[in-house]
Motif scaffolding. Sequence first.
Motif, PDB file in Angstrom:
ATOM      1  N   ALA A   1      -6.991  13.129 -12.301  1.00 11.57           N
ATOM      2  CA  ALA A   1      -5.961  12.017 -12.436  1.00 11.57           C
ATOM      3  C   ALA A   1      -4.759  12.931 -11.529  1.00 11.57           C
ATOM      4  CB  ALA A   1      -4.983  12.691 -13.848  1.00 11.57           C
ATOM      5  N   SER A   2      -4.250  12.127 -11.145  1.00  9.25           N
ATOM      6  CA  SER A   2      -3.083  12.181  -9.663  1.00  9.25           C
ATOM      7  C   SER A   2      -1.497  12.273 -10.305  1.00  9.25           C
ATOM      8  CB  SER A   2      -3.482  11.845  -8.912  1.00  9.25           C
ATOM      9  OG  SER A   2      -2.415  12.054  -7.655  1.00  9.25           O
ATOM     10  N   TYR A   3      -0.268  13.116  -9.459  1.00  9.15           N
ATOM     11  CA  TYR A   3       0.399  12.968 -10.045  1.00  9.15           C
ATOM     12  C   TYR A   3       1.477  13.322  -9.301  1.00  9.15           C
ATOM     13  CZ  TYR A   3      -1.634  13.249 -14.532  1.00  9.15           C
ATOM     14  OH  TYR A   3      -2.423  13.249 -15.490  1.00  9.15           O
TER      15      TYR A   3
ATOM     16  N   VAL B   1      -0.756   4.558 -12.700  1.00  5.42           N
ATOM     17  CA  VAL B   1       0.366   6.280 -13.126  1.00  5.42           C
ATOM     18  C   VAL B   1       1.185   6.629 -11.213  1.00  5.42           C
ATOM     19  CG1 VAL B   1      -0.249   8.025 -13.816  1.00  5.42           C
ATOM     20  CG2 VAL B   1      -1.066   6.159 -14.470  1.00  5.42           C
ATOM     21  N   GLU B   2      -0.295   6.976 -10.717  1.00  6.01           N
ATOM     22  CA  GLU B   2       0.478   8.031  -9.462  1.00  6.01           C
ATOM     23  C   GLU B   2       1.194   7.230  -8.886  1.00  6.01           C
ATOM     24  OE1 GLU B   2      -3.401   7.901  -7.164  1.00  6.01           O
ATOM     25  OE2 GLU B   2      -2.510   8.006  -5.242  1.00  6.01           O
ATOM     26  N   ASN B   3       1.571   6.080  -8.599  1.00 10.69           N
ATOM     27  CA  ASN B   3       2.445   5.497  -7.835  1.00 10.69           C
ATOM     28  C   ASN B   3       4.020   5.395  -7.933  1.00 10.69           C
ATOM     29  OD1 ASN B   3       1.364   4.798  -5.815  1.00 10.69           O
ATOM     30  ND2 ASN B   3       0.268   2.545  -6.243  1.00 10.69           N
TER      31      ASN B   3
ATOM     32  N   PHE C   1       2.559  12.419  14.457  1.00 12.96           N
ATOM     33  CA  PHE C   1       3.702  10.978  14.371  1.00 12.96           C
ATOM     34  C   PHE C   1       3.984  11.295  12.660  1.00 12.96           C
ATOM     35  CE2 PHE C   1       1.675   8.928  17.921  1.00 12.96           C
ATOM     36  CZ  PHE C   1       2.952   8.336  18.283  1.00 12.96           C
ATOM     37  N   ILE C   2       3.355  11.664  11.947  1.00 10.69           N
ATOM     38  CA  ILE C   2       3.418  11.741  10.185  1.00 10.69           C
ATOM     39  C   ILE C   2       4.929  12.898  10.441  1.00 10.69           C
ATOM     40  CG2 ILE C   2       2.537  12.644   8.278  1.00 10.69           C
ATOM     41  CD1 ILE C   2       0.529  11.243   8.919  1.00 10.69           C
ATOM     42  N   ASP C   3       4.716  14.149  10.828  1.00 14.24           N
ATOM     43  CA  ASP C   3       5.295  14.970  11.068  1.00 14.24           C
ATOM     44  C   ASP C   3       6.841  13.575  11.272  1.00 14.24           C
ATOM     45  OD1 ASP C   3       3.796  16.885   9.759  1.00 14.24           O
ATOM     46  OD2 ASP C   3       3.631  18.034  12.125  1.00 14.24           O
TER      47      ASP C   3
ATOM     48  N   ILE D   1       2.504   7.036   4.342  1.00 10.85           N
ATOM     49  CA  ILE D   1       0.691   8.138   5.003  1.00 10.85           C
ATOM     50  C   ILE D   1      -0.621   7.649   3.967  1.00 10.85           C
ATOM     51  CG2 ILE D   1       0.041  10.642   5.476  1.00 10.85           C
ATOM     52  CD1 ILE D   1       3.185  11.323   4.321  1.00 10.85           C
ATOM     53  N   ASP D   2      -0.813   8.249   3.192  1.00 11.92           N
ATOM     54  CA  ASP D   2      -1.678   7.610   2.240  1.00 11.92           C
ATOM     55  C   ASP D   2      -2.024   6.577   2.843  1.00 11.92           C
ATOM     56  OD1 ASP D   2      -1.254   6.043  -0.022  1.00 11.92           O
ATOM     57  OD2 ASP D   2      -1.339   8.299  -1.585  1.00 11.92           O
ATOM     58  N   GLY D   3      -1.247   5.263   2.727  1.00 11.33           N
ATOM     59  CA  GLY D   3      -1.482   3.581   2.764  1.00 11.33           C
ATOM     60  C   GLY D   3      -2.522   3.909   4.288  1.00 11.33           C
TER      61      GLY D   3
ATOM     62  N   LEU E   1     -14.251   9.576   8.759  1.00  7.14           N
ATOM     63  CA  LEU E   1     -13.275  10.521   9.441  1.00  7.14           C
ATOM     64  C   LEU E   1     -12.911  11.534  10.285  1.00  7.14           C
ATOM     65  CD1 LEU E   1     -12.477   7.456  12.463  1.00  7.14           C
ATOM     66  CD2 LEU E   1     -14.998   8.750  12.273  1.00  7.14           C
ATOM     67  N   LEU E   2     -12.621  11.656   8.836  1.00  2.71           N
ATOM     68  CA  LEU E   2     -11.327  13.282   7.954  1.00  2.71           C
ATOM     69  C   LEU E   2     -12.888  13.844   8.347  1.00  2.71           C
ATOM     70  CD1 LEU E   2      -8.614  11.472   6.519  1.00  2.71           C
ATOM     71  CD2 LEU E   2      -8.559  13.477   8.499  1.00  2.71           C
ATOM     72  N   ARG E   3     -13.940  13.687   7.181  1.00  2.70           N
ATOM     73  CA  ARG E   3     -14.903  13.949   6.937  1.00  2.70           C
ATOM     74  C   ARG E   3     -15.658  15.125   7.929  1.00  2.70           C
ATOM     75  NH1 ARG E   3     -20.166  14.702   7.566  1.00  2.70           N
ATOM     76  NH2 ARG E   3     -20.174  12.486   8.400  1.00  2.70           N
TER      77      ARG E   3
ATOM     78  N   SER F   1     -12.008  13.653  -3.210  1.00  4.10           N
ATOM     79  CA  SER F   1     -11.124  12.968  -2.936  1.00  4.10           C
ATOM     80  C   SER F   1     -10.889  12.858  -0.675  1.00  4.10           C
ATOM     81  CB  SER F   1      -9.327  13.064  -3.391  1.00  4.10           C
ATOM     82  OG  SER F   1      -8.512  12.724  -2.433  1.00  4.10           O
ATOM     83  N   THR F   2     -10.733  12.024  -0.262  1.00  2.00           N
ATOM     84  CA  THR F   2     -10.074  12.393   0.609  1.00  2.00           C
ATOM     85  C   THR F   2      -9.243  13.469   0.651  1.00  2.00           C
ATOM     86  OG1 THR F   2     -10.140   9.693   0.680  1.00  2.00           O
ATOM     87  CG2 THR F   2      -9.099  11.296   2.790  1.00  2.00           C
ATOM     88  N   LEU F   3      -8.302  13.444   0.245  1.00  2.00           N
ATOM     89  CA  LEU F   3      -7.559  14.606  -0.674  1.00  2.00           C
ATOM     90  C   LEU F   3      -8.280  15.946  -0.498  1.00  2.00           C
ATOM     91  CD1 LEU F   3      -4.220  12.459  -1.531  1.00  2.00           C
ATOM     92  CD2 LEU F   3      -4.459  13.152   0.968  1.00  2.00           C
TER      93      LEU F   3
ATOM     94  N   HIS G   1     -16.050  11.432  -2.250  1.00  2.00           N
ATOM     95  CA  HIS G   1     -14.380  11.789  -1.581  1.00  2.00           C
ATOM     96  C   HIS G   1     -13.929  10.165  -1.530  1.00  2.00           C
ATOM     97  CE1 HIS G   1     -15.380  12.109   2.847  1.00  2.00           C
ATOM     98  NE2 HIS G   1     -16.791  12.232   2.539  1.00  2.00           N
ATOM     99  N   PRO G   2     -13.782   9.733  -2.246  1.00  2.00           N
ATOM    100  CA  PRO G   2     -13.273   8.284  -2.138  1.00  2.00           C
ATOM    101  C   PRO G   2     -11.552   8.167  -1.746  1.00  2.00           C
ATOM    102  CG  PRO G   2     -13.639   9.072  -4.719  1.00  2.00           C
ATOM    103  CD  PRO G   2     -14.410  10.085  -3.521  1.00  2.00           C
ATOM    104  N   GLY G   3     -11.636   7.280  -1.252  1.00  2.00           N
ATOM    105  CA  GLY G   3     -10.156   6.668  -0.666  1.00  2.00           C
ATOM    106  C   GLY G   3      -8.623   6.054  -1.589  1.00  2.00           C
ATOM    107  N   ASN G   4      -8.344   5.465  -1.276  1.00  2.00           N
ATOM    108  CA  ASN G   4      -7.284   5.067  -2.501  1.00  2.00           C
ATOM    109  C   ASN G   4      -8.464   3.846  -3.050  1.00  2.00           C
ATOM    110  OD1 ASN G   4      -5.070   6.224  -2.209  1.00  2.00           O
ATOM    111  ND2 ASN G   4      -4.798   5.525  -0.123  1.00  2.00           N
ATOM    112  N   MET G   5      -8.136   3.733  -4.277  1.00  2.08           N
ATOM    113  CA  MET G   5      -9.213   2.901  -5.453  1.00  2.08           C
ATOM    114  C   MET G   5      -8.012   2.308  -6.036  1.00  2.08           C
ATOM    115  SD  MET G   5     -12.300   4.867  -6.259  1.00  2.08           S
ATOM    116  CE  MET G   5     -11.761   6.271  -6.879  1.00  2.08           C
TER     117      MET G   5
END
Length: 409
Positions: free
Chosen positions: A159-161, A299-301, A380-382, A311-313, A346-348, A246-248, A288-292
């Motif tokens: 779960a993600s909060y 809920v997380e949104n 750029f994110i920062d 960013i996570d988009g 690519l992050l992996r 997760s990707t995270l 490590h799935p991305g957004n689903m």
Amino acid sequence: MEIGAALVLLAVLLVVVVPVLAVVKIVTAFLLSIRLNETQLTQKVRGRHVVVTGGSRGLGLSLATRFARSGANVTLVARASPSLDAALSSVAAAAANPASVRAVAVDLSDYLATKEKIAVLLKEVITSKSSHFLNTVNNINNNDYKTGKIDWLIANAGASYPDFLANQLSVENSLVDATISTNYYTALNIIRSVFAAIKESTNITHNIPANITNSSADITTQKPTVSGFTPAESALLPSKIIIVGSTLSFISFLGYSAYSSSKYALRGLADSLRSELLPLNINVHFLHPGNMDTPGYIVENTSKPSIVKKIDGASQLVSAGDAADALIAGVLVDRYAPTNDLISELLRVSGSVSAPRPNPVSEVLGVGLLVFIFNIYLAFIDWDIAKDAKKGGFLISGTSNGSNSGGSE
Ligand SMILES: CCCCCCCCCCCCCCCC(=O)[C@@H](N)CO
């Protein structure tokens, strides 16, 4: 051509052309790895017992449905809830034999409760029509002990909060604790419960003297063990253990202090177990799935700051069914850490050390370029974060009036 020009050409080749070609190779291999071969899946899982935690919703439900459709005996493990009952009916409806699907209701964050339920599960013989499964069950009889041996164990519950840590300081019903517990402890608990139930079922009394806490051999029987298991015990172990990260699990940024900690922890667990269970021929995988597009995503949104969503988009939202198919496809081509989305792949590649790489040569040749690009991306994110903060605080993505979750407005 003069020597200087030749050297420049060589440098460009080494720094740009070779890494770019390597990344093209990584991308191609990835795109091929996410195409599910359904026939191959059926061959692998028909009549096998697949246990999926968090099977009542989202990715877990999609994985369970896919396995049931491919002829596996599926057990869903999740907390008792109407959605678990609904999931049981819908997964059973997808199976050729509805009786081969069942649900175990337990709070996986409770180790002892989980261990008890798993012990019962292992003792039951699933009265499936599938001869292969019954064979498996019969072949592993220890004296007259029968068991519903688990072939594939999938630790998926999560779960993600998302929110700033400063907004999650509450001690009662702490979202930080709930996140760590739901993502990390549920996986640890289902795995150690299976191990413990197997050890108890083989009826070996581990009468280890109090001063000895660790041993490479069983003290009472003097039987050698491999990775902590006697031969009788290891015959009962799952052949695959799949942990859903997760990707995270590879990167993180604002809003995910609790979530990514728990998902990084899962990567440590998976990398350790992969290595530890290697001598027993158990394949450990780390998804490590991305957004689903799942109930969990909705809920997380509700608590996700809009800057975090921005960013996570970068990971495109996909259906849980598509993600499940792609991830299983990766498992079938023996990838240790399959993903379903390119940026996550690519992050992996950028962030793995204690994990085997499917394409070691191209990945090592491409990793420098990828890390360089991601580092520019990070700048750029920062910068975006700083800009947003100056505009007067971070707003939640899900709310139309832009009301803040508190604290930073
Ligand atoms: C930090 C610098 C690195 C630059 C790369 C940036 C790319 C970002 C992609 C992030 C994808 C996140 C997917 C999360 C899925 C998930 O687990 C959540 N839905 C749970 O809440």
